[in-house]
Design a protein around this motif. Structure first.
Motif, PDB file in Angstrom:
ATOM      1  N   GLU A 168       0.831  -1.209   0.000  1.00 42.79           N
ATOM      2  CA  GLU A 168       0.000   0.000   0.000  1.00 42.79           C
ATOM      3  C   GLU A 168       0.866   1.260   0.000  1.00 42.79           C
ATOM      4  OE1 GLU A 168      -3.681   2.083   2.490  1.00 42.79           O
ATOM      5  OE2 GLU A 168      -2.786   0.209   3.212  1.00 42.79           O
ATOM      6  N   LEU A 171       2.566   1.789  -3.465  1.00 42.31           N
ATOM      7  CA  LEU A 171       1.644   2.261  -4.495  1.00 42.31           C
ATOM      8  C   LEU A 171       1.300   3.735  -4.311  1.00 42.31           C
ATOM      9  CD1 LEU A 171      -0.828  -0.747  -4.841  1.00 42.31           C
ATOM     10  CD2 LEU A 171       0.767   0.088  -6.578  1.00 42.31           C
ATOM     11  N   LYS A 172       1.121   4.139  -3.078  1.00 38.55           N
ATOM     12  CA  LYS A 172       0.742   5.525  -2.811  1.00 38.55           C
ATOM     13  C   LYS A 172       1.911   6.496  -2.992  1.00 38.55           C
ATOM     14  CE  LYS A 172      -3.115   4.727   0.377  1.00 38.55           C
ATOM     15  NZ  LYS A 172      -3.620   4.902   1.764  1.00 38.55           N
ATOM     16  N   TRP A 174       4.820   5.811  -5.048  1.00 39.68           N
ATOM     17  CA  TRP A 174       5.738   5.319  -6.062  1.00 39.68           C
ATOM     18  C   TRP A 174       6.547   6.431  -6.721  1.00 39.68           C
ATOM     19  CZ3 TRP A 174       7.158   0.447  -7.461  1.00 39.68           C
ATOM     20  CH2 TRP A 174       7.972   0.352  -8.596  1.00 39.68           C
ATOM     21  N   ALA A 189       1.404   3.658 -11.868  1.00 38.79           N
ATOM     22  CA  ALA A 189       1.152   3.953 -10.456  1.00 38.79           C
ATOM     23  C   ALA A 189       0.299   5.203 -10.232  1.00 38.79           C
ATOM     24  CB  ALA A 189       2.476   4.061  -9.705  1.00 38.79           C
ATOM     25  N   VAL A 192      -3.416   4.616 -10.015  1.00 36.67           N
ATOM     26  CA  VAL A 192      -3.982   3.885  -8.876  1.00 36.67           C
ATOM     27  C   VAL A 192      -4.462   4.910  -7.853  1.00 36.67           C
ATOM     28  CG1 VAL A 192      -3.563   2.219  -7.028  1.00 36.67           C
ATOM     29  CG2 VAL A 192      -2.431   1.939  -9.251  1.00 36.67           C
ATOM     30  N   ALA A 197      -5.253   1.502  -3.292  1.00 32.64           N
ATOM     31  CA  ALA A 197      -3.976   0.881  -2.916  1.00 32.64           C
ATOM     32  C   ALA A 197      -4.168  -0.155  -1.816  1.00 32.64           C
ATOM     33  CB  ALA A 197      -2.978   1.955  -2.477  1.00 32.64           C
TER      34      ALA A 197
END
Length: 213
Positions: A168, A171-172, A174, A189, A192, A197
């Protein structure tokens, strides 16, 4: 981005129990000593879980681990540079041979399946991982990481049974942490949404990891 559900598991956690018919790029027996001294406190290893929020390196493709260690060791401004105040001095203290041996050691160790922190998110995470969200131009993560989330050797990492807090966070963040022009994930990314995430991470935590082939 992040992909037949595997049920295969390793009966033991030591490299001695693993067939030697794979190209590991290093010596897992030499890598064990290095990993226990420099890596295991955070990343775990045979019989030990990674610390919360830290990725498990077990059953990860050795080429991918070696590549990430080289990126942490690369100087700021280099095309492959990864920023980490913790990892940089550790990676820079390793020779190329050391990195290959450490990567080989982790590749032959079993990754323990995890439980999702929030099972209610799993269904949404499954939908996003397997099918993406076409309305927002988000492709399926499975396109690169396979439907079982075990990735594609050597460049698309195994995400199955991975720490959900780590996934998580990555992804937040990246672009800030790992974004480089031209990298595939730097294109994907940002698509997203922050609220997606967590569900993706929860879904991945419950996927079964399989030994490196």
């Amino acid at each position: 981005m992040i992909a037949l559900l595997a049920t295969l598991s390793l009966p033991a956690c030591s490299p001695q129990a693993v067939p030697d018919g794979r190209n590991l790029g290093g010596d897992p027996h030499l890598g064990m000593a290095i990993a226990q001294a420099k890596c295991a406190a955070c990343h775990g290893g045979a019989g030990a879980d990674a610390a919360p929020g830290v990725p498990s390196l077990n059953e990860q493709y050795p080429e991918y681990i070696s590549k990430q260690l080289a990126a942490f060791a690369a100087p700021r401004g280099a095309p492959n540079h990864r920023e980490s105040a913790v990892m940089a001095p550790i990676a820079r203290a390793l020779t190329d041979r050391d990195r290959g041996d450490v990567a080989a050691w982790y590749a032959v160790n079993w990754r323990k399946p995890l439980k999702s922190r929030n099972p209610a998110n799993v269904a949404l995470g499954e939908q996003l991982f397997l099918h993406g969200h076409p309305q927002d131009d988000l492709p399926a993560c499975a396109a690169c990481h396979r439907a079982d989330a075990n990735g594609i050797r050597p460049d698309f990492p195994n995400l199955a049974s991975q720490d959900p807090a780590y996934i998580e966070y990555e992804l937040k963040n990246w672009e800030r942490l790992r974004g480089h022009r031209g990298k595939l994930m730097s294109i994907i990314a940002p698509r997203v949404k922050p609220e997606w995430a967590g569900p993706i991470a929860e879904y991945l935590a419950g996927r079964a990891s399989r030994p490196v082939q």
